[in-house]
Design an enzyme around this catalytic site. Structure first.
Site, PDB file in Angstrom:
ATOM      1  N   LYS A 157      27.580  51.246  36.666  1.00  0.00           N
ATOM      2  CA  LYS A 157      28.028  50.689  35.388  1.00  0.00           C
ATOM      3  C   LYS A 157      26.799  50.037  34.740  1.00  0.00           C
ATOM      4  CE  LYS A 157      32.418  49.444  37.634  1.00  0.00           C
ATOM      5  NZ  LYS A 157      33.230  48.357  38.198  1.00  0.00           N
ATOM      6  N   LYS A 211      26.962  41.152  38.299  1.00  0.00           N
ATOM      7  CA  LYS A 211      28.357  41.556  38.464  1.00  0.00           C
ATOM      8  C   LYS A 211      28.563  42.990  37.998  1.00  0.00           C
ATOM      9  CE  LYS A 211      30.783  37.155  38.166  1.00  0.00           C
ATOM     10  NZ  LYS A 211      31.732  36.375  37.346  1.00  0.00           N
ATOM     11  N   THR A 255      35.906  38.387  45.375  1.00  0.00           N
ATOM     12  CA  THR A 255      34.702  38.622  46.171  1.00  0.00           C
ATOM     13  C   THR A 255      33.415  38.439  45.368  1.00  0.00           C
ATOM     14  OG1 THR A 255      35.253  40.915  45.799  1.00  0.00           O
ATOM     15  CG2 THR A 255      35.576  40.097  48.021  1.00  0.00           C
ATOM     16  N   ASP A 267      38.928  47.379  38.290  1.00  0.00           N
ATOM     17  CA  ASP A 267      37.729  46.987  39.017  1.00  0.00           C
ATOM     18  C   ASP A 267      38.219  46.196  40.236  1.00  0.00           C
ATOM     19  OD1 ASP A 267      34.911  46.245  39.365  1.00  0.00           O
ATOM     20  OD2 ASP A 267      35.555  44.263  38.703  1.00  0.00           O
ATOM     21  N   LEU A 268      37.373  46.038  41.236  1.00  0.00           N
ATOM     22  CA  LEU A 268      37.817  45.324  42.444  1.00  0.00           C
ATOM     23  C   LEU A 268      37.338  43.871  42.441  1.00  0.00           C
ATOM     24  CD1 LEU A 268      39.157  45.459  45.282  1.00  0.00           C
ATOM     25  CD2 LEU A 268      36.915  46.128  46.165  1.00  0.00           C
ATOM     26  N   ASP A 269      36.015  43.712  42.603  1.00  0.00           N
ATOM     27  CA  ASP A 269      35.454  42.363  42.729  1.00  0.00           C
ATOM     28  C   ASP A 269      35.657  41.574  41.446  1.00  0.00           C
ATOM     29  OD1 ASP A 269      34.501  42.972  45.240  1.00  0.00           O
ATOM     30  OD2 ASP A 269      32.544  43.604  44.523  1.00  0.00           O
ATOM     31  N   SER A 309      35.415  50.823  41.215  1.00  0.00           N
ATOM     32  CA  SER A 309      34.523  49.753  41.665  1.00  0.00           C
ATOM     33  C   SER A 309      33.135  50.298  41.974  1.00  0.00           C
ATOM     34  CB  SER A 309      35.116  49.128  42.938  1.00  0.00           C
ATOM     35  OG  SER A 309      34.172  48.309  43.576  1.00  0.00           O
ATOM     36  N   ALA A 310      32.122  49.451  41.801  1.00  0.00           N
ATOM     37  CA  ALA A 310      30.758  49.843  42.162  1.00  0.00           C
ATOM     38  C   ALA A 310      30.478  49.589  43.643  1.00  0.00           C
ATOM     39  CB  ALA A 310      29.770  49.046  41.323  1.00  0.00           C
ATOM     40  N   ASP A 329      35.888  42.466  35.050  1.00  0.00           N
ATOM     41  CA  ASP A 329      35.407  41.079  34.932  1.00  0.00           C
ATOM     42  C   ASP A 329      33.922  41.008  34.601  1.00  0.00           C
ATOM     43  OD1 ASP A 329      34.537  41.981  37.520  1.00  0.00           O
ATOM     44  OD2 ASP A 329      34.079  39.884  37.980  1.00  0.00           O
TER      45      ASP A 329
HETATM   46  P1  B16 Z   1      28.329  46.485  47.379  1.00  0.00           P
HETATM   47  P2  B16 Z   1      32.989  45.832  41.360  1.00  0.00           P
HETATM   48  C1  B16 Z   1      30.566  45.414  42.382  1.00  0.00           C
HETATM   49  O1  B16 Z   1      31.938  45.580  42.554  1.00  0.00           O
HETATM   50  C2  B16 Z   1      30.188  43.951  42.296  1.00  0.00           C
HETATM   51  O2  B16 Z   1      30.713  43.358  41.126  1.00  0.00           O
HETATM   52  C3  B16 Z   1      28.702  43.829  42.250  1.00  0.00           C
HETATM   53  O3  B16 Z   1      28.325  42.464  42.197  1.00  0.00           O
HETATM   54  C4  B16 Z   1      28.110  44.505  43.495  1.00  0.00           C
HETATM   55  O4  B16 Z   1      26.690  44.458  43.471  1.00  0.00           O
HETATM   56  C5  B16 Z   1      28.580  45.952  43.538  1.00  0.00           C
HETATM   57  O5  B16 Z   1      29.977  46.002  43.543  1.00  0.00           O
HETATM   58  C6  B16 Z   1      28.076  46.660  44.772  1.00  0.00           C
HETATM   59  O6  B16 Z   1      28.719  46.126  45.876  1.00  0.00           O
HETATM   60  O7  B16 Z   1      27.056  45.787  47.676  1.00  0.00           O
HETATM   61  O8  B16 Z   1      29.507  45.972  48.169  1.00  0.00           O
HETATM   62  O9  B16 Z   1      28.208  47.984  47.468  1.00  0.00           O
HETATM   63  O10 B16 Z   1      33.007  44.579  40.558  1.00  0.00           O
HETATM   64  O11 B16 Z   1      32.486  47.052  40.613  1.00  0.00           O
HETATM   65  O12 B16 Z   1      34.281  46.071  42.103  1.00  0.00           O
HETATM   66 MG    MG Z   2      33.940  43.171  39.144  1.00  0.00          MG
END
Ligand code: B16
Ligand code: MG
Length: 220
Positions: free
Chosen positions: A146, A46, A18, A10-12, A115-116, A171
């Site tokens: 997810k 998250k 972030t 995962d990224l964030d 990542s999302a 996370d």
């Molecule tokens: P964006 P991850 C997710 O990233 C974040 O955890 C989540 O809080 C966020 O809403 C989602 O990406 C979308 O992000 O607005 O930048 O497209 O944890 O899956 O890496």
């Molecule tokens: Mg994350």
């Protein structure tokens, strides 16, 4: 017994911090709308998509609005978030992540992003880590958020791997559920009382002992 050949990150909150930027940007929107929004509430946002995140935020305040207004609030949140991530540098990679990825690449394992976020490529570009990945799945390449396992299953298939041969690092509660829904071994990054559904929970990637990691995955 499956031989682990792929690590999906995962990224964030796993590679970079972030998650805190997402919270800060959503908090400004919540304040504008008079919605009480705490760090505890933020756990539910998250790992889930921007669209679902905003719907959860609105539900916290029982606020209703038109789809057009939702679009503009989501854009505003993203503008604030992008402002924060444009400042990111390689030093913003969380401690131990580069070393852990390099050690596993040296063992011939594939490295995948799951990542999302629709901003994942910008973040990876800014921290100069994009080239470490054999495949990148993000909010632009998937259609279901997810806890659906789509992002991880597509990631595995992009490197010709299967679910039993992958380890996911996550996370978020929704992300751990996505990994388990996809039939993958999941290492939770954070607190055991939040990420109890993960197979193993560590505070961060930097605190993973490589020998312990090898011993855990060799018994799968
Ligand atoms: P964006 P991850 C997710 O990233 C974040 O955890 C989540 O809080 C966020 O809403 C989602 O990406 C979308 O992000 O607005 O930048 O497209 O944890 O899956 O890496
Ligand atoms: Mg994350």
């Amino acid at each position: 017994m499956a031989k682990i050949d792929t690590l999906i990150f995962d990224l964030d909150g796993v590679i970079v911090d972030t998650a805190v930027f997402h919270y800060q940007a959503w908090k400004k929107i919540a304040d504008q709308l008079g919605i009480p929004f705490t760090l505890i509430d933020n756990e539910r946002l998250k790992g889930v998509s921007r669209v679902v995140s905003f719907d959860i935020l609105l539900s916290l305040g029982d606020v209703k609005m038109t789809e057009a207004d939702k679009v503009s609030y989501r854009e505003q949140k993203n503008d604030w978030f992008v402002e924060l991530i444009t400042q990111m540098k390689p030093e913003d990679t969380l401690p131990g992540v580069r070393e852990f990825i390099s050690a596993n690449k040296a063992l011939g394992r594939k490295i995948v992003l799951g990542s999302a976020s629709k901003n994942a490529l910008m973040v990876l570009g800014n921290i100069q880590l994009k080239d470490a990945f054999d495949a990148i799945m993000d909010g632009n390449t998937i259609s279901v958020a997810k806890p659906d396992p789509e992002v991880f299953l597509k990631g595995a298939s992009a490197v010709n791997s299967d679910a039993e041969s992958c380890v996911v690092f996550e996370d978020a509660v929704a992300g751990v559920q996505a990994a388990k829904n996809g039939g993958m071994y999941c290492i939770g990054i954070g607190e055991p009382d939040v990420l109890g559904e993960a197979d193993w929970v560590v505070p961060d990637i930097g605190s993973i002992d490589l020998n312990e990691f090898e011993s855990k995955i060799s018994s799968l």
